[in-house]
Design a protein around this motif. Structure first.
Motif, PDB file in Angstrom:
ATOM      1  N   UNK A   1      26.156  16.382  16.246  1.00  0.00           N
ATOM      2  CA  UNK A   1      28.066  16.450  15.812  1.00  0.00           C
ATOM      3  C   UNK A   1      28.467  17.781  16.431  1.00  0.00           C
ATOM      4  N   UNK A   2      27.907  18.734  15.599  1.00  0.00           N
ATOM      5  CA  UNK A   2      29.066  20.407  16.095  1.00  0.00           C
ATOM      6  C   UNK A   2      28.382  20.549  17.418  1.00  0.00           C
ATOM      7  N   UNK A   3      27.536  20.442  18.665  1.00  0.00           N
ATOM      8  CA  UNK A   3      27.741  20.812  19.631  1.00  0.00           C
ATOM      9  C   UNK A   3      28.388  19.645  20.123  1.00  0.00           C
ATOM     10  N   UNK A   4      28.573  17.965  19.865  1.00  0.00           N
ATOM     11  CA  UNK A   4      30.099  17.754  20.677  1.00  0.00           C
ATOM     12  C   UNK A   4      31.158  17.739  20.781  1.00  0.00           C
ATOM     13  N   UNK A   5      31.593  18.375  19.632  1.00  0.00           N
ATOM     14  CA  UNK A   5      32.567  19.218  19.092  1.00  0.00           C
ATOM     15  C   UNK A   5      33.083  20.400  19.964  1.00  0.00           C
ATOM     16  N   UNK A   6      32.087  21.537  20.045  1.00  0.00           N
ATOM     17  CA  UNK A   6      32.260  22.542  21.174  1.00  0.00           C
ATOM     18  C   UNK A   6      31.970  21.975  22.195  1.00  0.00           C
ATOM     19  N   UNK A   7      31.841  21.195  22.879  1.00  0.00           N
ATOM     20  CA  UNK A   7      31.950  20.961  24.556  1.00  0.00           C
ATOM     21  C   UNK A   7      33.012  20.215  24.001  1.00  0.00           C
ATOM     22  N   UNK A   8      33.670  19.357  23.722  1.00  0.00           N
ATOM     23  CA  UNK A   8      34.920  18.905  23.987  1.00  0.00           C
ATOM     24  C   UNK A   8      36.215  19.726  23.406  1.00  0.00           C
ATOM     25  N   UNK A   9      35.329  21.346  22.593  1.00  0.00           N
ATOM     26  CA  UNK A   9      37.107  21.429  22.771  1.00  0.00           C
ATOM     27  C   UNK A   9      36.754  22.957  24.042  1.00  0.00           C
ATOM     28  N   UNK A  10      36.159  23.012  24.302  1.00  0.00           N
ATOM     29  CA  UNK A  10      35.557  23.847  25.689  1.00  0.00           C
ATOM     30  C   UNK A  10      36.268  22.900  26.863  1.00  0.00           C
ATOM     31  N   UNK A  11      35.975  21.584  26.617  1.00  0.00           N
ATOM     32  CA  UNK A  11      36.977  20.577  28.480  1.00  0.00           C
ATOM     33  C   UNK A  11      38.227  20.285  28.028  1.00  0.00           C
ATOM     34  N   UNK A  12      38.680  20.484  26.945  1.00  0.00           N
ATOM     35  CA  UNK A  12      40.312  20.677  26.592  1.00  0.00           C
ATOM     36  C   UNK A  12      40.610  21.308  26.972  1.00  0.00           C
TER      37      UNK A  12
END
Length: 527
Positions: A378-389
């Motif tokens: 879940x934390x990896x997904x959050x970091x990836x979404x933050x990067x995309x945004x």
């Protein structure tokens, strides 16, 4: 057009055979398989020619179809051509026959104006008309068939209205920013002439036929029926020349409205000359020249420009390709749809997971390992979404690996002239500007690239770090194309020794003065 289709059903040849058979006597092709790849179709064509008093000529095979042996050899060759074609068809149909019969989409991106949809209750997809783009397709058809507009005019009006090309339309459907691809006559021509316009399925350029010899029509609603498609293709076809009429590169020359006399500033007109008379009484083909309109009409210009159109057009194209044509195109990467809601939901789940861990809900045997596994995911997904945004809010400029010269090569002459006009490109031309040059090649020119900044911005081009000057010279003194050299004492001294007088022609000096006024006006407006 596929050699597997009957000659009587092809868009161009079919019209001659079905409607215009009174206008010709002989059908000529380099090889027999250019007429057809099916023996049955060849026999039909041969019988039709016999019944209508026509002859068939195959250059390479050299058949004489007026004799029995000639007809026999032609029919044998037709059988071999059909065997080769049948082999290709067999490869296509093995394994995909059922999918073709129920119109299942096989593989690849949808053609222009279509979309791929899933069939409800079945594990297959089919090709369907993209209703969100149908208005554009219908408008193109109407403009060609009813208004008789050229594809160049259609492209120009679509660009003025801001209508998206098919590639940009697809990007918008995916939530991406359009690249700003401009409409061109070549894009419309390619779209209309494509076998997919009437929905014909092809494999390696060959139409795939059913057992009745008819092409497979994949979509239930193609852009056009076959007869309608034939009319559209014929309408946009280049018009041939009448007998004896000289061939020209286009209806208008490339630099019409762009080339000007460097001596007086008057526009250059395109004029033709009658060819030289040969010993046998015939004349050589006419040639076209650019000529100063002031001098041509008896004005005050006494040394007006006069140069062959083909030569000057080539000079202009070479300059564009070697300057702007070398600039790389770019695209904005990471400007896709927002992931803000998905990011907020993922952060909320991660917060709840951590709160449950602190509350002791994962103290049981084996539960802590499960917690850390979920936390890592879940934390990896959050970091990836933050990067995309973050990338979406601050898109990068990425090179496409394509230079503008490739885009220029795809344009026809009308599109190239429209480009030069749009960005206020000017070609100044002189006659005898370098008297010491070899006689017969003493004309010179300076190409002013006009609104070079707007070219780079609107065409999404990466300009070199430093563009010394936006003028490019051909057969002119160096400082004519690079007047900034006059500010350098050493360069100025060399120019004086080389050319003597270093004053710029009045036309170029006036351009410099105008540039200076425009810059001063822009600075005043900014302040």
């Amino acid at each position: 057009m596929s050699g597997g289709l009957s000659p009587f059903k092809r868009p161009k040849l079919g019209r001659w055979l079905n409607h215009r058979y009174g206008e010709f006597d002989v059908l000529i092709a380099s090889k027999l398989d250019r007429f057809t790849r099916r023996a049955l179709h060849f026999n039909e064509l041969l019988k039709w020619c016999q019944d209508n008093g026509k002859f068939i000529v195959c250059v390479e095979e050299g058949f004489d179809l007026s004799t029995g042996p000639g007809k026999m050899m032609a029919q044998i060759t037709a059988v071999f051509a059909e065997a080769e074609w049948d082999t290709i068809q067999a490869r296509i149909l093995s394994g995909v026959q059922a999918r073709l019969e129920n119109k299942s989409w096989l593989v690849g991106a949808p053609p222009a104006g279509y979309k791929i949809i899933s069939v409800e209750g079945e594990r297959r997809k089919v090709l369907a008309r993209d209703e969100t783009y149908w208005d554009v397709i219908e408008d193109i058809k109407k403009r060609i068939s009813e208004k008789r507009q050229t594809t160049h005019k259609i492209a120009k009006e679509f660009n003025e209205k801001g209508i998206l090309t098919w590639s940009d339309h697809q990007r918008v459907l995916k939530g991406l920013e359009p690249k700003g691809v401009m409409w061109q006559a070549t894009i419309i021509n390619k779209m209309v002439r494509s076998n997919w316009f009437p929905g014909i399925y092809t494999y390696k350029g060959e139409a795939v036929l059913d057992d009745d010899g008819e092409p497979y029509i994949m979509p239930d609603q193609p852009h056009a029926e076959m007869n309608e498609w034939f009319d559209l293709v014929e309408s946009i076809a280049p018009h041939g020349k009448n007998d004896g009429e000289p061939e020209t590169r286009a209806a208008k020359s490339l630099l019409a409205g762009i080339a000007k006399c460097g001596e007086c500033g008057a526009p250059l007109a395109r004029v033709s000359t009658s060819g030289a008379k040969r010993k046998d009484g015939t004349r050589s083909p006419s040639k076209y020249f650019y000529r100063c309109t002031s001098r041509f009409r008896g004005g005050s210009c006494k040394k007006g420009a006069y140069i062959e159109c083909e030569e000057l057009d080539q000079v202009a194209e070479d300059i564009v390709i070697n300057s702007v044509g070398q600039w790389e195109q770019y695209e904005r990467a990471g400007a896709g749809p927002s992931n803000k809601k998905e990011l907020e939901a993922a952060e909320a789940r991660l917060t709840k997971l951590e709160a449950d861990f602190l509350a002791g809900k994962y103290d049981g045997e084996g539960q802590e390992e499960s917690y850390w596994r979920m936390h890592k995911s879940l934390s990896g997904k959050v970091q990836n979404l933050k990067k995309q945004e973050n990338e979406r809010k601050n898109p990068e400029i990425k090179a496409t690996g394509r230079r503008y010269g490739e885009v220029w090569a795809e344009k026809d002459q009308d599109d190239r002239r429209a480009f030069l006009n749009e960005y206020k490109v000017t070609m100044w031309v002189w006659r005898d500007c370098l008297p010491d040059m070899v006689r017969g090649n003493r004309s010179g020119a300076v190409l002013d690239l006009g609104e070079i900044g707007r070219i780079a911005e609107e065409q999404k081009l990466v300009m070199p770090e430093q563009v010394d000057w936006l003028w490019h010279g051909w057969n002119v003194p160096q400082h004519w194309a690079s007047p900034h050299l006059l500010k350098n004492p050493e360069a100025r001294e060399i120019l004086v020794k080389t050319y003597g007088a270093i004053a710029l022609p009045k036309t170029l000096q006036q351009c410099l003065d105008n540039y200076k006024k425009e810059r001063e006006e822009a600075e005043r407006t900014a302040s």
